[in-house]
Design a protein around this motif. Structure first.
Motif, PDB file in Angstrom:
ATOM      1  N   LEU A 152       0.937  -1.286   0.070  1.00  0.00           N
ATOM      2  CA  LEU A 152       0.104  -0.183  -0.051  1.00  0.00           C
ATOM      3  C   LEU A 152       0.793   1.210   0.150  1.00  0.00           C
ATOM      4  N   GLN A 153       1.966   1.274   0.787  1.00  0.00           N
ATOM      5  CA  GLN A 153       2.898   2.456   0.657  1.00  0.00           C
ATOM      6  C   GLN A 153       3.374   2.778  -0.566  1.00  0.00           C
ATOM      7  N   GLN A 154       3.737   1.715  -1.318  1.00  0.00           N
ATOM      8  CA  GLN A 154       4.496   2.035  -2.975  1.00  0.00           C
ATOM      9  C   GLN A 154       3.486   2.438  -3.566  1.00  0.00           C
ATOM     10  N   LYS A 155       2.121   2.053  -3.350  1.00  0.00           N
ATOM     11  CA  LYS A 155       1.120   2.604  -4.324  1.00  0.00           C
ATOM     12  C   LYS A 155       0.833   4.307  -3.850  1.00  0.00           C
ATOM     13  N   ILE A 156       0.663   4.447  -2.552  1.00  0.00           N
ATOM     14  CA  ILE A 156       0.482   5.714  -2.313  1.00  0.00           C
ATOM     15  C   ILE A 156       1.384   6.598  -2.673  1.00  0.00           C
ATOM     16  N   ILE A 157       2.959   6.261  -2.801  1.00  0.00           N
ATOM     17  CA  ILE A 157       3.918   6.911  -3.113  1.00  0.00           C
ATOM     18  C   ILE A 157       3.833   7.045  -4.937  1.00  0.00           C
ATOM     19  N   SER A 158       3.328   6.196  -5.643  1.00  0.00           N
ATOM     20  CA  SER A 158       2.939   6.384  -6.635  1.00  0.00           C
ATOM     21  C   SER A 158       2.058   7.482  -7.199  1.00  0.00           C
ATOM     22  N   ASP A 159       0.874   7.331  -6.473  1.00  0.00           N
ATOM     23  CA  ASP A 159      -0.135   8.309  -6.764  1.00  0.00           C
ATOM     24  C   ASP A 159       0.524   9.889  -6.436  1.00  0.00           C
ATOM     25  N   LEU A 160       1.422  10.038  -5.325  1.00  0.00           N
ATOM     26  CA  LEU A 160       1.791  11.232  -4.938  1.00  0.00           C
ATOM     27  C   LEU A 160       2.708  11.818  -6.154  1.00  0.00           C
ATOM     28  N   VAL A 270      -7.463  -3.918  -5.420  1.00  0.00           N
ATOM     29  CA  VAL A 270      -8.028  -3.428  -4.258  1.00  0.00           C
ATOM     30  C   VAL A 270      -7.131  -2.455  -3.716  1.00  0.00           C
ATOM     31  N   LEU A 271      -5.718  -2.848  -3.458  1.00  0.00           N
ATOM     32  CA  LEU A 271      -4.922  -1.919  -2.599  1.00  0.00           C
ATOM     33  C   LEU A 271      -4.652  -0.450  -3.515  1.00  0.00           C
ATOM     34  N   LYS A 272      -4.903  -0.606  -4.938  1.00  0.00           N
ATOM     35  CA  LYS A 272      -4.810   0.450  -5.647  1.00  0.00           C
ATOM     36  C   LYS A 272      -5.778   1.547  -5.541  1.00  0.00           C
ATOM     37  N   GLN A 273      -7.258   0.879  -5.237  1.00  0.00           N
ATOM     38  CA  GLN A 273      -8.323   1.789  -4.929  1.00  0.00           C
ATOM     39  C   GLN A 273      -8.011   2.460  -3.551  1.00  0.00           C
ATOM     40  N   ILE A 274      -7.622   1.644  -2.718  1.00  0.00           N
ATOM     41  CA  ILE A 274      -7.231   2.191  -1.141  1.00  0.00           C
ATOM     42  C   ILE A 274      -6.332   3.028  -1.343  1.00  0.00           C
ATOM     43  N   ALA A 275      -5.058   3.156  -1.940  1.00  0.00           N
ATOM     44  CA  ALA A 275      -4.222   3.948  -2.019  1.00  0.00           C
ATOM     45  C   ALA A 275      -4.708   5.444  -2.639  1.00  0.00           C
ATOM     46  N   ASN A 276      -5.477   5.339  -3.772  1.00  0.00           N
ATOM     47  CA  ASN A 276      -6.018   6.191  -4.521  1.00  0.00           C
ATOM     48  C   ASN A 276      -6.987   7.089  -3.375  1.00  0.00           C
ATOM     49  N   ARG A 277      -7.874   6.620  -2.825  1.00  0.00           N
ATOM     50  CA  ARG A 277      -8.619   7.173  -1.600  1.00  0.00           C
ATOM     51  C   ARG A 277      -7.810   8.276  -0.762  1.00  0.00           C
ATOM     52  N   ILE A 278      -6.556   7.419  -0.282  1.00  0.00           N
ATOM     53  CA  ILE A 278      -5.962   8.025   0.832  1.00  0.00           C
ATOM     54  C   ILE A 278      -5.009   9.371   0.146  1.00  0.00           C
ATOM     55  N   SER A 279      -4.464   9.084  -1.006  1.00  0.00           N
ATOM     56  CA  SER A 279      -3.697  10.201  -1.705  1.00  0.00           C
ATOM     57  C   SER A 279      -4.527  11.078  -2.214  1.00  0.00           C
ATOM     58  N   GLY A 280      -5.652  10.946  -2.890  1.00  0.00           N
ATOM     59  CA  GLY A 280      -6.539  11.850  -3.369  1.00  0.00           C
ATOM     60  C   GLY A 280      -7.256  12.816  -2.110  1.00  0.00           C
ATOM     61  N   ASP A 281      -7.271  12.241  -1.011  1.00  0.00           N
ATOM     62  CA  ASP A 281      -8.002  12.906   0.201  1.00  0.00           C
ATOM     63  C   ASP A 281      -6.963  13.821   0.577  1.00  0.00           C
ATOM     64  N   ILE A 282      -5.743  13.470   0.620  1.00  0.00           N
ATOM     65  CA  ILE A 282      -4.506  14.397   1.130  1.00  0.00           C
ATOM     66  C   ILE A 282      -4.158  15.556   0.070  1.00  0.00           C
ATOM     67  N   LEU A 283      -4.365  14.995  -1.211  1.00  0.00           N
ATOM     68  CA  LEU A 283      -4.325  16.135  -2.403  1.00  0.00           C
ATOM     69  C   LEU A 283      -5.328  17.331  -2.483  1.00  0.00           C
ATOM     70  N   ASN A 284      -6.726  16.487  -2.166  1.00  0.00           N
ATOM     71  CA  ASN A 284      -7.786  17.353  -2.337  1.00  0.00           C
ATOM     72  C   ASN A 284      -7.689  18.494  -1.011  1.00  0.00           C
ATOM     73  N   ALA A 285      -7.116  18.205   0.181  1.00  0.00           N
ATOM     74  CA  ALA A 285      -6.895  18.936   1.291  1.00  0.00           C
ATOM     75  C   ALA A 285      -5.824  19.900   1.183  1.00  0.00           C
ATOM     76  N   ILE A 286      -4.801  19.583   0.558  1.00  0.00           N
ATOM     77  CA  ILE A 286      -3.577  20.448   0.432  1.00  0.00           C
ATOM     78  C   ILE A 286      -3.649  21.244  -0.645  1.00  0.00           C
ATOM     79  N   TYR A 287      -3.786  20.519  -1.800  1.00  0.00           N
ATOM     80  CA  TYR A 287      -3.754  21.408  -3.035  1.00  0.00           C
ATOM     81  C   TYR A 287      -5.211  20.912  -4.077  1.00  0.00           C
ATOM     82  N   PRO A 288      -6.179  21.535  -3.500  1.00  0.00           N
ATOM     83  CA  PRO A 288      -7.683  21.446  -4.057  1.00  0.00           C
ATOM     84  C   PRO A 288      -7.556  21.519  -5.809  1.00  0.00           C
TER      85      PRO A 288
END
Length: 396
Positions: A152-160, A270-288
């Motif tokens: 999951l960490q690797q997929k969050i990194i990829s999204d960011l 499934v892991l990609k979906q989860i990572a996308n939700r977490i990274s998307g949440d952070i990006l929408n908060a910090i960089y709308p």
């Protein structure tokens, strides 16, 4: 292929290299003396005292062993050494810019100089100066769940990384860096390679996530007899500001997903979906998400998004201040329309306007992201505000 060719051509002009820079520090002084040698000594003392706030007296004795030549006294080498001694290496040479002989002696003006040459490694690609840095860590305590956390960490990194909004820093490959440092420091490596060291970036933010709940259930259809697996996952995550250790953003993702089979590809999806939700949440908060361009009734964004996702867009109005803290809380938003992502590339995304009239500079947020059937709720404490000029002030 054309886009790839243009990108590679551009990067060719951004090769890594060692840049050499020379700077000269100088100050001027003036001295009077009955002899030329005495006048120079006082002029040097005056120049040095000007630089150091008058701490050097004009009576300072500059030792000389001058020699006569056909043009007069040759004091340059001796005085250069004395300048280095008195200034402790801060200056190393001097130049006489004028000399006047009077009835009583000499009037001399000098400049003392220090030339410094520095070398710096210029990293390839775009500069990291315009982006904030972030590190991603899995803090899951359960060793069994940590195996999932690594993926999951690797997929969050990829999204960011794909968002192109952060310098994503590595903290998991220290052994490999140490091997490369040993090679750089060896006698087999060119001398300028040493400038690749001491360029490591320190982080601005730390993203910590922890898998706090993971449960799977199998259900068999009475009609088809087929079995599917329903997985419920709960992940806590937070963004810390490294400099102050403040928690600047916090959320819990509770999400249910269905697996049609137990294959590796299904788990990865499934892991990609989860990572996308977490990274998307952070990006929408910090960089709308902000509209970069509108071309032929098609909305363009300067980052990669998921095809099929829908967003609602808003124009920004008056800044609202908190009644107690007097801080800028946010800006009044007026909805301008809904859009749907129709195509995407590694650096750009395109959307069609479903309703309304969207314009450049509008911010967009996932449409009904809190009611998508997965139990996902978007960030509880975004703690950001959008400035009048269009920038984002994180309050960090």
């Amino acid at each position: 292929m054309r886009v790839l060719f243009i990108l590679l051509t551009f990067l060719a002009f951004l090769d890594a290299k060692v840049v050499t820079t020379s700077t000269t520090k100088q100050t001027q002084g003036e001295g009077y003396g009955s002899t030329y040698e005495q006048a120079i000594g006082k002029a040097l003392a005056d120049a040095i005292s000007r630089m150091y706030g008058g701490t050097l007296s004009q009576s300072t004795n500059f030792k000389t062993h001058s020699k006569k030549d056909k043009n007069g006294q040759n004091l340059e080498k001796t005085y250069n050494g004395e300048i280095r001694r008195v200034t402790k290496g801060n200056f190393d040479s001097y130049e006489v810019i004028s000399k006047t002989q009077t009835d009583n002696g000499f009037n001399v003006k000098v400049i003392i100089k220090k030339t410094t040459t520095t070398k710096k490694y210029q990293t390839p690609g775009l500069s990291a100066d315009n982006r904030r840095s972030i590190v991603v860590f899995d803090s899951t305590p359960d060793p069994i769940k940590r195996g999932i956390g690594a993926s999951l960490q690797q997929k969050i990194i990829s999204d960011l990384l794909q968002s192109r909004k952060f310098n994503v820093l590595d903290r998991d490959s220290n052994g490999y860096y140490e091997m490369e440092k040993a090679i750089i420091k060896s006698s087999d490596t060119a001398s300028d390679e040493i400038y690749k060291l001491k360029n490591v970036l320190a982080t601005d933010y730390i993203l910590l996530f922890s898998i706090s709940g993971l449960d799977g259930k199998q259900k068999t259809s009475n009609l088809t007899g087929k079995t599917k697996t329903e997985v419920e996952v709960v992940i806590d995550y937070r963004v810390l500001l490294f400099a102050t250790r403040q928690i600047k953003f916090s959320n819990t993702l509770s999400m249910k997903v269905n697996l049609k089979d137990n294959s590796l590809s299904a788990n990865e999806s499934v892991l990609k979906q989860i990572a996308n939700r977490i990274s998307g949440d952070i990006l929408n908060a910090i960089y709308p998400l902000k509209v970069a361009s509108v071309e032929n009734n098609e909305v363009v964004f300067s980052q990669s998004l998921n095809q099929g996702d829908t967003y609602e867009c808003f124009s920004l109005g008056k800044v609202i201040k908190d009644a107690y803290t007097k801080e800028n809380t946010a800006r009044v938003e007026t909805k301008t329309g809904n859009i749907e992502i129709t195509r995407t590339s590694p650096k750009l995304s395109y959307a069609k306007i479903i309703e309304g009239s969207v314009k450049v500079g509008d911010i967009c947020r996932p449409l009904n992201s809190g009611n998508n059937g997965n139990g996902y709720t978007i960030g509880r404490d975004a703690n950001y505000k959008i400035e009048q000029g269009g920038g984002v002030n994180l309050g960090f």
